[in-house]
Each structure stands twice: as structure tokens, then as C-alpha cells.
Design a protein around this motif. Structure first.
Motif, PDB file in Angstrom:
ATOM      1  N   GLU A   1      81.542  34.100  54.308  1.00  0.00           N
ATOM      2  CA  GLU A   1      80.570  34.984  53.663  1.00  0.00           C
ATOM      3  C   GLU A   1      79.764  34.304  52.553  1.00  0.00           C
ATOM      4  OE1 GLU A   1      81.769  38.916  52.642  1.00  0.00           O
ATOM      5  OE2 GLU A   1      83.289  39.009  54.224  1.00  0.00           O
ATOM      6  N   THR A   2      80.441  33.539  51.707  1.00  0.00           N
ATOM      7  CA  THR A   2      79.731  32.951  50.570  1.00  0.00           C
ATOM      8  C   THR A   2      78.714  31.916  51.020  1.00  0.00           C
ATOM      9  OG1 THR A   2      81.632  33.311  49.129  1.00  0.00           O
ATOM     10  CG2 THR A   2      80.017  31.686  48.401  1.00  0.00           C
ATOM     11  N   MET A   3      79.130  30.978  51.845  1.00  0.00           N
ATOM     12  CA  MET A   3      78.211  29.928  52.262  1.00  0.00           C
ATOM     13  C   MET A   3      77.124  30.454  53.193  1.00  0.00           C
ATOM     14  SD  MET A   3      79.248  27.641  50.348  1.00  0.00           S
ATOM     15  CE  MET A   3      77.978  26.467  50.840  1.00  0.00           C
ATOM     16  N   ALA A   4      77.425  31.515  53.923  1.00  0.00           N
ATOM     17  CA  ALA A   4      76.395  32.119  54.772  1.00  0.00           C
ATOM     18  C   ALA A   4      75.286  32.743  53.938  1.00  0.00           C
ATOM     19  CB  ALA A   4      77.023  33.172  55.683  1.00  0.00           C
ATOM     20  N   ALA A   5      75.624  33.211  52.750  1.00  0.00           N
ATOM     21  CA  ALA A   5      74.634  33.842  51.875  1.00  0.00           C
ATOM     22  C   ALA A   5      73.859  32.837  51.033  1.00  0.00           C
ATOM     23  CB  ALA A   5      75.338  34.842  50.952  1.00  0.00           C
ATOM     24  N   TRP A   6      74.391  31.631  50.882  1.00  0.00           N
ATOM     25  CA  TRP A   6      73.823  30.676  49.943  1.00  0.00           C
ATOM     26  C   TRP A   6      72.426  30.189  50.361  1.00  0.00           C
ATOM     27  CZ3 TRP A   6      73.351  29.439  45.299  1.00  0.00           C
ATOM     28  CH2 TRP A   6      72.987  28.162  44.868  1.00  0.00           C
ATOM     29  N   GLY A   7      72.290  29.720  51.575  1.00  0.00           N
ATOM     30  CA  GLY A   7      70.994  29.228  52.039  1.00  0.00           C
ATOM     31  C   GLY A   7      69.893  30.265  51.928  1.00  0.00           C
ATOM     32  N   PRO A   8      70.098  31.469  52.452  1.00  0.00           N
ATOM     33  CA  PRO A   8      69.079  32.514  52.309  1.00  0.00           C
ATOM     34  C   PRO A   8      68.757  32.854  50.860  1.00  0.00           C
ATOM     35  CG  PRO A   8      70.618  33.096  54.047  1.00  0.00           C
ATOM     36  CD  PRO A   8      71.172  31.867  53.383  1.00  0.00           C
ATOM     37  N   ALA A   9      69.749  32.799  49.968  1.00  0.00           N
ATOM     38  CA  ALA A   9      69.499  33.100  48.554  1.00  0.00           C
ATOM     39  C   ALA A   9      68.518  32.092  47.949  1.00  0.00           C
ATOM     40  CB  ALA A   9      70.804  33.096  47.769  1.00  0.00           C
ATOM     41  N   LEU A  10      68.644  30.816  48.319  1.00  0.00           N
ATOM     42  CA  LEU A  10      67.729  29.794  47.830  1.00  0.00           C
ATOM     43  C   LEU A  10      66.337  29.983  48.418  1.00  0.00           C
ATOM     44  CD1 LEU A  10      70.012  26.618  48.108  1.00  0.00           C
ATOM     45  CD2 LEU A  10      69.440  27.874  46.025  1.00  0.00           C
ATOM     46  N   GLU A  11      66.298  30.247  49.713  1.00  0.00           N
ATOM     47  CA  GLU A  11      65.007  30.371  50.396  1.00  0.00           C
ATOM     48  C   GLU A  11      64.225  31.592  49.911  1.00  0.00           C
ATOM     49  OE1 GLU A  11      66.054  30.333  54.494  1.00  0.00           O
ATOM     50  OE2 GLU A  11      66.793  28.253  54.433  1.00  0.00           O
ATOM     51  N   GLU A  12      64.927  32.698  49.694  1.00  0.00           N
ATOM     52  CA  GLU A  12      64.253  33.914  49.227  1.00  0.00           C
ATOM     53  C   GLU A  12      63.561  33.708  47.882  1.00  0.00           C
ATOM     54  OE1 GLU A  12      67.337  36.783  49.042  1.00  0.00           O
ATOM     55  OE2 GLU A  12      67.629  36.863  51.222  1.00  0.00           O
ATOM     56  N   ARG A  13      64.104  32.813  47.067  1.00  0.00           N
ATOM     57  CA  ARG A  13      63.562  32.597  45.724  1.00  0.00           C
ATOM     58  C   ARG A  13      62.640  31.381  45.661  1.00  0.00           C
ATOM     59  NH1 ARG A  13      68.219  34.988  45.932  1.00  0.00           N
ATOM     60  NH2 ARG A  13      68.812  36.597  44.408  1.00  0.00           N
TER      61      ARG A  13
END
Length: 337
Positions: free
Chosen positions: A271-283
Motif C-alpha cells: 500500500e505505501t509504495m503503491a501510493a508513493w509514485g502517484p503522490a509525487l506525480e500529482e504534485r
């Protein structure tokens, strides 16, 4: 008959109080909010309650019992029975386990981090070190290699860190100092304000913490492969409280550690690493990757001197420092791919 019924009622009431009194409750001091970093403690509480039919419970508090730099002190005086802390927050109090915070140790996965930590926690010198605080090491909080988010101009080469204020503790701080950065030690809870106010320009964290403590909300860049090291954040218990448990309660607690760690690692890797990439890209955060030639030079310049300094400093404190470091490097070799 009335007297008989009265005695029965009184006996039932006494039995009820006795049953309630037999239940064991431990207070657990964490900080921040529930996140990947605390999922093994949450899972441990769930397993212990299940195994004891609710007769042994862990009451988890996020900051209500102590601040994170004082959790080991609270354990030492029995203010609570279980706590989490990070070795780099107070290296002088737990020097033996700071060996796991040395830069560029070569640990490659959370599974390996957990295995090496658990082995070290059983080393006699480490047991004695924590015993000074009436503490028994229960389990680690395995974290991936730290990387850095920052604001302002992105450091496209390692030379660009010259003079940059970076929140970095333990061996990571030593590594950053080697490339000219100015490491600043502060707890995770203090970081967002420090970054927003400009006290630090960059922050070293594992991905979950960058998300949980909001550093990516102020960031414009992220290093993908600097990987200078990680921190070691154990969960400890008050030794007297552990000894006071019944045999069945102690078994319920200790037998749940491996399952709690397995759950934690699965959660973090999933869950954590799956969310990490999108969190960077969204910002729109720029992702920086350094060439292998620079990283090799970085490792060569930092790893050996940091380890030698750690041995010298801690041998002067009476620790068998070289023995501990050799033990860790042997464990890394044995548990590696």
C-alpha cells in the motif's frame, strides 16, 4: 433465604471485580498518527487481544503519553509498558543500536532490515545497553533507504548540496555532511514547520513519512537513488512489565512478533509504495536520479570513515564496538540475496 441470596450476590460481585482485576492492560506510547510506520504495533495489539480473549490489551496512544524523544525515558521509569523510538533521536542513550544507522551498510530490503535488526537485538552487548533503561527490545520498524525531498533549486549533482540545510539524523546526517550539506537533527513531528519556515531546505525520510508528515506539500524535488541509509526505530517494552506477565500472556505477546512484522512489511511494500509514485506525480515533484559514478564516489568517501568513527567513539564508551559492527556486517552477508 434472603441472607443466602445476599451472600450469592456479594460473591458474584467479588468474582466480577476479581475477573476484571485479572485483565492486563499495557499503555503504548507512539507519536504522530496511525501510518505504515506503526502498523506492526497495531497488528500486535490485535493479535495479543485475540490470543488472550481480550484479557491482555495494548492501549495505543499517539502522543498522549510522551513525546517521541522521551519514550525511552518513560519506559525506564515504567510510565508506560511499551514504546517506539528512533535510535538517532538520542544516540547517547542507545549507542549499540546506532550501528544500524551507519550509511551505506548494504541492506537491500525490509525483510533483510528486519532480520538483521532482530539478530542484533539479541546480542549480549545490545541487551545490556538497553537494560540500563529497564528496556527489552521487542521488534524493529523496518524502513527502506531514505531519500530527500526539498524546495527551491534542485541539486542536480552532489556538489549542489554544499551549504544546504537538510533534516538528517544519525548516519544519514554524517553522509550529507560529507557532501557539504548542513545536517539538522529534529523529530518527524517538527519537520513540516521547519520546512515551511525555511529552517531546513530539504528533509531525509522514508516515503511513508514524507507523506504522513506533509513534506511533499512543500517540495519541488525528490532524489530517487541517493540511498544514504536509514534509521533504526525499535519497539521496546519495560522489562519489569514483561517479567510480570503470566506465562500465557508473555507467549501471546512474543509469539505475535513475527506475524506483526510480516504484516508490516507486506503493508509497506504494498500500500505505501503503491501510493508513493502517484503522490509525487500529482504534485509535479521533479524526480532526480544521480549517475552511478557519483554515487560510487559518495559511498567510497562516506562509508568507511563513518564506520571507523563509530567504532572509535563507541569503544571509548566501553562498548565492544568492533565486535558489534562485525556482527552486523556478517548478518548482512548471511541474509543478503
Amino acid at each position: 433465604m434472603n441472607k443466602y441470596l445476599g451472600r450469592v450476590a456479594a460473591s458474584a460481585l467479588i468474582l466480577g471485580f476479581a475477573t476484571e482485576a485479572m485483565a492486563t492492560e499495557w499503555n503504548v506510547s507512539l507519536w504522530g498518527t496511525r501510518r505504515a510506520f506503526t502498523e506492526h504495533v497495531e497488528k500486535l495489539a490485535e493479535l495479543v487481544s485475540e490470543k488472550t480473549g481480550g484479557e491482555f490489551t495494548l492501549n495505543i496512544s499517539y502522543g498522549g503519553l510522551s513525546n517521541n524523544r522521551e519514550n525511552l525515558d518513560g519506559i525506564s521509569i515504567g510510565a508506560f509498558e511499551m514504546a517506539q523510538f528512533c535510535a538517532g533521536y538520542h544516540a547517547d542513550k542507545n549507542p549499540s543500536i546506532t550501528v544500524l544507522e551507519l550509511p551505506f551498510l548494504g541492506i537491500e530490503s525490509l525483510e533483510q532490515e528486519a532480520a538483521v535488526s532482530m539478530a542484533l537485538y539479541q546480542h549480549p552487548a545490545v541487551v545490556a545497553d538497553l537494560a540500563r533503561w529497564n528496556a527489552t527490545l521487542l521488534m524493529p520498524s523496518p524502513l527502506p533507504q531514505y531519500n530527500i525531498v526539498g524546495s527551491g533549486d534542485a541539486p542536480m549533482t552532489l556538489a549542489d548540496y554544499e551549504g544546504m540545510s537538510v533534516r538528517a539524523v544519525g548516519g544519514i546526517g554524517a553522509a550529507m555532511a560529507a557532501v557539504g550539506a548542513v545536517p539538522t537533527s529534529m523529530t518527524a513531528s517538527e519537520v513540516r514547520q521547519a520546512m515551511d519556515s525555511g529552517v531546513v531546505k530539504a528533509v531525509s525520510f522514508a516515503p511513508h513519512a514524507h507523506m504522513s508528515f506533509g513534506t511533499i506539500e512543500s517540495a519541488s524535488w525528490w532524489t530517487t537513488n541517493l540511498n544514504p541509509g536509514t534509521v533504526n526505530c525499535p519497539v521496546v517494552v519495560n522489562s519489569d512489565a514483561l517479567a510480570d506477565l503470566s506465562d500465557s500472556e508473555r507467549e501471546a505477546l512474543l509469539s505475535s512478533v513475527d506475524e506483526a512484522l510480516d504484516y508490516y512489511i507486506e503493508f509497506y511494500n504494498g500500500e505505501t509504495m503503491a501510493a508513493w509514485g502517484p503522490a509525487l506525480e500529482e504534485r509535479g515533484i521533479e524526480q532526480i536520479s544521480y549517475p552511478e559514478s557519483e554515487l560510487t564516489a559518495f559511498r567510497d568517501a562516506v562509508a568507511g570513515p563513518a564506520a571507523a568513527a563509530w567504532v572509535e567513539d563507541n569503544a571509548a564508551k566501553g562498548l565492544p564496538a568492533q565486535e558489534i559492527l562485525d556482527f552486523v556486517t556478517d548478518q548482512i552477508a548471511e541474509t543478503g540475496m
